[in-house]
Design an enzyme around this catalytic site. Sequence first.
Site, PDB file in Angstrom:
ATOM      1  N   ASP A 166      10.365  10.916   4.555  1.00  0.00           N
ATOM      2  CA  ASP A 166      11.415  10.749   3.800  1.00  0.00           C
ATOM      3  C   ASP A 166      10.364  10.718   2.259  1.00  0.00           C
ATOM      4  O   ASP A 166       9.467  10.611   1.787  1.00  0.00           O
ATOM      5  CB  ASP A 166      11.621   8.673   4.782  1.00  0.00           C
ATOM      6  CG  ASP A 166      12.761   8.158   3.427  1.00  0.00           C
ATOM      7  OD1 ASP A 166      13.232   9.386   2.916  1.00  0.00           O
ATOM      8  OD2 ASP A 166      13.059   7.249   3.130  1.00  0.00           O
TER       9      ASP A 166
ATOM     10  N   ASN B 296      22.906  12.779   8.501  1.00  0.00           N
ATOM     11  CA  ASN B 296      22.668  13.162   7.385  1.00  0.00           C
ATOM     12  C   ASN B 296      23.853  14.455   7.116  1.00  0.00           C
ATOM     13  O   ASN B 296      23.841  14.325   5.606  1.00  0.00           O
ATOM     14  CB  ASN B 296      22.002  13.963   7.308  1.00  0.00           C
ATOM     15  CG  ASN B 296      20.213  13.647   6.973  1.00  0.00           C
ATOM     16  OD1 ASN B 296      18.969  13.768   7.107  1.00  0.00           O
ATOM     17  ND2 ASN B 296      20.499  11.959   6.582  1.00  0.00           N
TER      18      ASN B 296
HETATM   19  C1  FPP Z   1      14.359  12.803   3.205  1.00  0.00           C
HETATM   20  O1  FPP Z   1      14.491  12.952   2.010  1.00  0.00           O
HETATM   21  C2  FPP Z   1      14.198  14.258   4.368  1.00  0.00           C
HETATM   22  C3  FPP Z   1      15.099  15.176   4.390  1.00  0.00           C
HETATM   23  C4  FPP Z   1      16.160  14.075   5.105  1.00  0.00           C
HETATM   24  C5  FPP Z   1      15.536  16.018   4.756  1.00  0.00           C
HETATM   25  C6  FPP Z   1      13.695  16.302   5.707  1.00  0.00           C
HETATM   26  C7  FPP Z   1      14.456  18.249   5.550  1.00  0.00           C
HETATM   27  C8  FPP Z   1      13.321  19.260   5.336  1.00  0.00           C
HETATM   28  C9  FPP Z   1      11.589  18.548   5.050  1.00  0.00           C
HETATM   29  C10 FPP Z   1      13.516  20.295   6.038  1.00  0.00           C
HETATM   30  C11 FPP Z   1      13.678  20.681   7.218  1.00  0.00           C
HETATM   31  C12 FPP Z   1      13.378  22.249   7.727  1.00  0.00           C
HETATM   32  C13 FPP Z   1      11.996  22.033   8.594  1.00  0.00           C
HETATM   33  C14 FPP Z   1      11.569  23.592   9.009  1.00  0.00           C
HETATM   34  C15 FPP Z   1      11.997  21.051   9.666  1.00  0.00           C
HETATM   35  P1  FPP Z   1      15.494  12.140   1.137  1.00  0.00           P
HETATM   36  O2  FPP Z   1      16.698  13.233   0.967  1.00  0.00           O
HETATM   37  O3  FPP Z   1      15.846  11.419   1.902  1.00  0.00           O
HETATM   38  O4  FPP Z   1      14.788  12.458   0.042  1.00  0.00           O
HETATM   39  P2  FPP Z   1      15.211  10.765  -0.617  1.00  0.00           P
HETATM   40  O5  FPP Z   1      15.317   9.799   0.098  1.00  0.00           O
HETATM   41  O6  FPP Z   1      13.736  10.616  -1.912  1.00  0.00           O
HETATM   42  O7  FPP Z   1      16.524  11.068  -1.365  1.00  0.00           O
END
Ligand code: FPP
Length: 236
Positions: A22, A70
Amino acid sequence: MSKPPQAQDAAAIPRHIAVIMDGNGRWAKKRGLPRMFGHREGVKSLEEVLRACDSIGVRWLTVYAFSTENWSRPEDEVQGIMGLFCDTLDRKRPDFMKENVRLKVLGSRAGLPQKVLARIEENEAALSGNTGITLCIAFNYGSRRELLEAAARCAASGKAPATEEEFSSLLWTCGIPDPELLIRTSGEQRLSNFLLWQCAYSEFYFTETLWPDFRREQLLEAVRCYQARVRRFGGL
Ligand code: FPP
């Protein structure tokens, strides 16, 4: 003062670590960058954390990359994550072959675009003979949906499971041991529909560090913290 146990203490290395990655969006925002920059940097963290886990003897690493919730994000971010996921699987495949990494993608296949399904199936199959660490990527994953689908399968078979193991074998995580350690980055302290059944006895480790800043050293610190815990499983 006694020295805290080291992450290299092989006897106390968790067999399975699960991670809620996260904070990618906030990492990007702090730098005045679009959110996708955070996700791309987050993939670098994943690569480093996977190598670190492998190097200390962790056998399973499960990461939460895309939840069933998501889909409600802006269309360009959803498309961006789908593309990054597929590109990363294809790009990492030769490295995973060399490093003996097995890949499993956990979650609902229903609703995933055909081209994403094809990348998943091809990469899982290509790496299925590997015998080293298994990287499980929870993608289009939601624990409640996983439990509902397992319950529906029980109903369809007309037979209630007699044991917890039998029920576990109906989940998307069938064959994967429960995580001993669950890590969530970015200061949030909740499960967000991730591995609700499987984390019944997991140790939780929460850190303020945003996922793109979570690298080998931070992983070793989480494992050291885990090693200092006393796990009682409901006993004394
Ligand atoms: C959470 O941070 C992250 C996600 C929902 C997406 C994670 C995806 C990846 C790292 C790429 C996927 C690829 C692979 C190969 C696994 P957030 O976007 O919720 O961050 P925030 O809470 O700060 O908004």
